[in-house]
Design a protein around this motif. Structure first.
Motif, PDB file in Angstrom:
ATOM      1  N   PHE A  37      12.451 -14.198   4.099  1.00 40.05           N
ATOM      2  CA  PHE A  37      12.046 -13.095   3.241  1.00 40.05           C
ATOM      3  C   PHE A  37      11.504 -11.932   4.075  1.00 40.05           C
ATOM      4  O   PHE A  37      11.787 -10.765   3.791  1.00 40.05           O
ATOM      5  CB  PHE A  37      10.998 -13.579   2.238  1.00 40.05           C
ATOM      6  CG  PHE A  37      10.609 -12.548   1.210  1.00 40.05           C
ATOM      7  CD1 PHE A  37      11.517 -12.097   0.267  1.00 40.05           C
ATOM      8  CD2 PHE A  37       9.325 -12.019   1.198  1.00 40.05           C
ATOM      9  CE1 PHE A  37      11.156 -11.143  -0.672  1.00 40.05           C
ATOM     10  CE2 PHE A  37       8.954 -11.062   0.264  1.00 40.05           C
ATOM     11  CZ  PHE A  37       9.883 -10.625  -0.676  1.00 40.05           C
ATOM     12  N   ALA A 281       8.927  -9.980  -4.173  1.00 42.00           N
ATOM     13  CA  ALA A 281       8.919 -11.446  -4.180  1.00 42.00           C
ATOM     14  C   ALA A 281       8.998 -11.958  -5.614  1.00 42.00           C
ATOM     15  O   ALA A 281       9.774 -12.872  -5.928  1.00 42.00           O
ATOM     16  CB  ALA A 281       7.666 -11.966  -3.483  1.00 42.00           C
ATOM     17  N   GLY A 291       5.668 -15.798  -0.532  1.00 37.31           N
ATOM     18  CA  GLY A 291       5.517 -14.359  -0.322  1.00 37.31           C
ATOM     19  C   GLY A 291       4.299 -14.035   0.519  1.00 37.31           C
ATOM     20  O   GLY A 291       4.356 -13.204   1.431  1.00 37.31           O
ATOM     21  N   SER A 294       4.936 -15.011   4.060  1.00 39.11           N
ATOM     22  CA  SER A 294       5.859 -14.053   4.669  1.00 39.11           C
ATOM     23  C   SER A 294       5.101 -12.856   5.221  1.00 39.11           C
ATOM     24  O   SER A 294       5.322 -12.426   6.363  1.00 39.11           O
ATOM     25  CB  SER A 294       6.881 -13.601   3.622  1.00 39.11           C
ATOM     26  OG  SER A 294       7.694 -12.578   4.136  1.00 39.11           O
TER      27      SER A 294
END
Length: 389
Positions: A37, A281, A291, A294
C-alpha cells in the motif's frame, strides 16, 4: 530479476507457516500488505488508463458514457488516442440515464481526431504550451536543480513587474494543470513560472523514482523560485494544486524562498497526508491496522528498502493542522466539500485554527481540483481579489 527482499519475505513466510507459527505468518503478511500500500501511494502513475468512452460525435456535441466525471457541470478536457489528441468540452446538453449516455458541448479540438472510441477525462481544459493553449508569449526555460535541469514555462505580464507566481501541479498531473490560473495572475501584473519537479513525465527522476509527498519535491520548487528571482522577482506568490499544495507548504517551512513569498493560493490541497492516506485505505477496504502500519513504514529508516524509498517519508511532517502555528503567510484555500480524492476536512480545520491567515473558499459539486471547471468566473475572481489585495 526477482526482488531479493520479496524472495526473503516469501521464504520467511513459508518457514513460519511450515513451523506452525501462524502469528509470525500473519505478521509478515501484514507487513507485506502495508509495504504494498505504501509503494502504491508513493509510485508515480506513468500511464493512466482510459476512463471515458466516446459513443458518437456531432457537429458541435459529443456523446459519452455516463461516469461520475462526465455528468459534472462545467468545462473539462478529454485526451484522445492515448494523449495524441485533445478536445475541450463544455456543459451537459442532454442526459439519458436509461441509455447511460450524456451529450456535451464541444468547445474546441486542440489537436488530433475526435472520433468514437476510448478517451481519458482531465480537469486541465487548457493543454500544451501556454503560447499554443492561451495565446500568450511563452519562454521555454530549463531550471537547474540538484538532479539536473527541469523544464519550465515562463509567461510574463504585459507590463514590466517584479511580482512572480510559481505554479505547482499535483501528484501524477502535468504542468498543464497550472494554465487555468494564468489569466487572473497575468491580468494583475504577475509574471508566472510553471515548473516541473522530480518524477514528472519528461523530467528527471528522484533517487528512488518515487514521490516523497512534498518532503523532497520542495527543493525543485525552491530552484524554480530562484529562477524567478534571477529574472527580477522581488515578491513571490506560490500556487499549488493537491500534492502541489503539500509541496508549497514544505517550501514555506524549509526554504529561504519563504522570505520572498507574500501570498499563497492552494486548490484542493493536501493539508495532512495522514488523513488522505487513511481515506484511500478505507476506500480500497484496507484494514485500518494495515493502513496505519503502511504510514509508519514510510517513515522508518529500517524499512526504506521494503517501501522502496531513498529516504524515510515522515508522514507526520505533512500534517499542517498540527503544525499550523508555524505558518506565517496569508493563504487562500479553495476546496470542494465534494472532493472525492483529498477530503476537505483538514482544509476546514486549518482555516478554523488559523483564521488570521487562512481565507477559506469552500466549493460544492466539484470533484478533486475541479473547482475552476465548475465555476471558472468565481475561481478567477477569488484568486484575482486575493493576489491584488
Amino acid at each position: 530479476m526477482a526482488d531479493r527482499g520479496a524472495v526473503a519475505r516469501k521464504a520467511a513466510l513459508g518457514a513460519a507457516v511450515a513451523g506452525g507459527s501462524v502469528a509470525a505468518a500473519g505478521a509478515l503478511t501484514s507487513v507485506g500488505a502495508a509495504a504494498y500500500f505504501a509503494r502504491k501511494a508513493l509510485t508515480p502513475d506513468r500511464q493512466r488508463p482510459d476512463d471515458t468512452q466516446i459513443l458518437a460525435v456531432g457537429d458541435t456535441t459529443v456523446t459519452l458514457d455516463i461516469t461520475p466525471e462526465t455528468v459534472m457541470p462545467g468545462r473539462y478536457g478529454l485526451w484522445l488516442d492515448s494523449s495524441r489528441g485533445h478536445v475541450r468540452l463544455g456543459d451537459v446538453v442532454a442526459l439519458d440515464h436509461e441509455r447511460g449516455t450524456v451529450r456535451r458541448q464541444v468547445l474546441g479540438v486542440d489537436y488530433g481526431l475526435l472520433a468514437p472510441g476510448f478517451a481519458r477525462w482531465n480537469q486541465y481544459f487548457f493543454v500544451g504550451p501556454p503560447d499554443r493553449a492561451l495565446g500568450v508569449p511563452t519562454e521555454y526555460v530549463d531550471v537547474p536543480t540538484e538532479l539536473g535541469t527541469m523544464p519550465a514555462w515562463v509567461i510574463r505580464a504585459e507590463r514590466e513587474s517584479n511580482r512572480w507566481a510559481v505554479l505547482v501541479h499535483g501528484r501524477g498531473a502535468r504542468r498543464d494543470e497550472g494554465l487555468r490560473a494564468v489569466k487572473p495572475l497575468r491580468d494583475n501584473g504577475i509574471n508566472v513560472i510553471i515548473p516541473s519537479y522530480r518524477n514528472d513525465l519528461g523530467a528527471r527522476s528522484g533517487p528512488d523514482g518515487r514521490y516523497n509527498l512534498g518532503l523532497s519535491e520542495w527543493r525543485d520548487i525552491e530552484d524554480a523560485g530562484l529562477a524567478a528571482v534571477q529574472r527580477g522577482a522581488r515578491e513571490l506568490i506560490l500556487v499549488g494544486w493537491s500534492m502541489g499544495g503539500a509541496i508549497v507548504l514544505q517550501t514555506l517551512s524549509r526554504s529561504w524562498l519563504a522570505d520572498h513569498v507574500s501570498r499563497v493560493v492552494l486548490d484542493g490541497p493536501v493539508i495532512d497526508w495522514g488523513d488522505v492516506l487513511a481515506h484511500h485505505a478505507r476506500a480500497h477496504k484496507v484494514p485500518a491496522p494495515i493502513g496505519g502500519l503502511s504510514r509508519a513504514l514510510m517513515g522508518r529508516r529500517s524499512a526504506r528498502r521494503l517501501v522502496g524509498v531513498h529516504s524515510p517519508v515522515d508522514v507526520a511532517k505533512t500534517n499542517w493542522v498540527q503544525r499550523a502555528a508555524e505558518l506565517r503567510h496569508p493563504m487562500l484555500v479553495i476546496h470542494s466539500v465534494d472532493d472525492e480524492f483529498v477530503p476537505v476536512g483538514p482544509s476546514l480545520e486549518l482555516a478554523a485554527v488559523r483564521p488570521d491567515l487562512v481565507t477559506m473558499e469552500p466549493w460544492d459539486t466539484a470533484r478533486h481540483t475541479k473547482e475552476w471547471n465548475v465555476d471558472p468566473d468565481r475561481w478567477e475572481r477569488c484568486v484575482a481579489e486575493f493576489v491584488s489585495g
